[in-house]
Design an enzyme around this catalytic site. Structure first.
Site, mmCIF file in Angstrom:
data_model
loop_
_atom_site.group_PDB
_atom_site.id
_atom_site.type_symbol
_atom_site.label_atom_id
_atom_site.label_comp_id
_atom_site.label_asym_id
_atom_site.label_seq_id
_atom_site.Cartn_x
_atom_site.Cartn_y
_atom_site.Cartn_z
ATOM 1 N N SER A 107 0.266 -1.094 0.196
ATOM 2 C CA SER A 107 0.301 0.229 -0.110
ATOM 3 C C SER A 107 0.647 1.210 0.518
ATOM 4 O O SER A 107 1.812 1.648 -0.178
ATOM 5 C CB SER A 107 -1.298 -0.349 1.074
ATOM 6 O OG SER A 107 -1.902 -1.075 1.050
HETATM 7 N N1 SAH Z 1 -0.584 -4.219 3.653
HETATM 8 C C1 SAH Z 1 -0.054 -4.600 2.929
HETATM 9 C C2 SAH Z 1 -1.614 -4.697 1.812
HETATM 10 C C3 SAH Z 1 -1.195 -5.562 0.697
HETATM 11 S S1 SAH Z 1 -2.411 -5.623 -1.019
HETATM 12 C C4 SAH Z 1 0.889 -4.043 2.101
HETATM 13 O O1 SAH Z 1 1.409 -2.510 2.677
HETATM 14 O O2 SAH Z 1 1.834 -5.667 1.783
HETATM 15 C C5 SAH Z 1 -3.797 -5.950 -0.185
HETATM 16 C C6 SAH Z 1 -3.760 -7.965 0.090
HETATM 17 O O3 SAH Z 1 -4.697 -8.719 0.978
HETATM 18 C C7 SAH Z 1 -3.607 -8.111 -0.460
HETATM 19 O O4 SAH Z 1 -1.938 -9.543 -0.138
HETATM 20 C C8 SAH Z 1 -3.944 -9.666 -1.136
HETATM 21 O O5 SAH Z 1 -3.552 -11.287 -1.428
HETATM 22 C C9 SAH Z 1 -5.082 -10.193 0.664
HETATM 23 N N2 SAH Z 1 -6.333 -10.440 0.635
HETATM 24 C C10 SAH Z 1 -6.877 -10.577 -0.659
HETATM 25 N N3 SAH Z 1 -8.552 -10.465 0.081
HETATM 26 C C11 SAH Z 1 -7.950 -11.211 0.940
HETATM 27 C C12 SAH Z 1 -8.573 -12.009 2.439
HETATM 28 N N4 SAH Z 1 -10.039 -11.979 2.303
HETATM 29 N N5 SAH Z 1 -8.086 -12.227 3.349
HETATM 30 C C13 SAH Z 1 -7.103 -11.912 3.513
HETATM 31 N N6 SAH Z 1 -6.144 -11.476 2.478
HETATM 32 C C14 SAH Z 1 -6.587 -11.265 1.777
#
Ligand code: SAH
Length: 218
Positions: free
Chosen positions: A61
């Site tokens: 993010s």
């Molecule tokens: N805060 C993280 C954001 C990653 S993007 C960072 O800065 O790296 C959001 C993430 O949510 C992705 O990796 C995606 O695979 C995950 N995601 C999507 N749906 C999900 C769910 N139902 N349960 C857990 N993770 C999920």
């Protein structure tokens, strides 16, 4: 590679300018090396205020959005926190700096494994990362004083409301696949106050109470 200190300082200045004022959050951003959460060829860009690809079609993010959500949680340091969407583990590390107990869920096992390794290498011992559908929360360690969701949901997952402690705060993006509103939900007994905290754009929350599940099938 050494820590690009001047770029970090520039980023922190930019975040302050855009309303990040919580010194604990800014301090955590200063301590967590964001370059350690992204792949080699992108590390030059680590301190830009921008999202970056992390594999599996997902992104780390944007620092401002992470800082904004963390600031909204108003953590004092003793909370038990649930994160949904570990991704790279960057925000997980910030949470580990800001409070003493963090549970994080990620639906892609490969990302969960990568994040777990990075967090261990950086010495965080107060976090547990699980490969699971986070729309169901993580009941085993509930209730949580704060919950932060890093992917956009079609609706607020009821499991997360159930697992929020009384007085607890939940922050999550809710809306369509292309744009969402950031909602802050605060629990008061069986009552949930909802506050609109602005427009955001996140990757989709995919799961039982997310996209592709019951919540998006009607
Ligand atoms: N805060 C993280 C954001 C990653 S993007 C960072 O800065 O790296 C959001 C993430 O949510 C992705 O990796 C995606 O695979 C995950 N995601 C999507 N749906 C999900 C769910 N139902 N349960 C857990 N993770 C999920």
């Amino acid at each position: 590679m050494g820590r690009p200190k001047y770029r970090l300082e520039k980023l922190l200045k930019e975040l302050r300018k855009h309303g990040i004022a919580d010194e604990r959050v800014l301090g955590a951003l200063e301590r967590v090396p964001r370059e350690r959460f992204i792949s080699g060829e992108q590390q030059e860009l680590a301190y830009r205020n921008a999202p970056l690809p992390i594999g599996e079609g997902q992104t780390i993010s944007q620092p401002f959005v992470v800082a904004f959500m963390l600031q909204e949680l108003r953590l004092a340091g003793t909370e038990h926190v649930l994160e949904v969407g570990t991704g790279s583990g960057y925000q997980t590390a910030l949470l580990a700096e800001l409070t003493n107990s963090v549970v994080s869920t990620e639906r892609h096992a490969s990302l969960a494994d990568g994040a777990r390794q990075r967090l261990a290498r950086l010495g965080y011992t107060n976090v547990a990362v699980y490969a699971a559908d986070g729309t169901r929360g993580w009941p085993r360690n509930a209730p949580y004083d704060a919950i932060v969701v890093s992917a956009g949901a079609p609706e607020v997952p009821t499991a997360l409301l159930d697992q929020l402690a009384d007085g607890g705060r939940l922050i999550l993006p809710v809306g369509s696949l292309v744009s969402q509103k950031l909602f802050l939900v605060q629990r008061r007994g069986e009552h949930f106050d909802r506050y609109d905290r602005g427009d955001v754009r996140f990757v989709p929350l995919v799961g039982e109470e997310g996209w592709g599940g019951r919540a998006s099938s009607n």
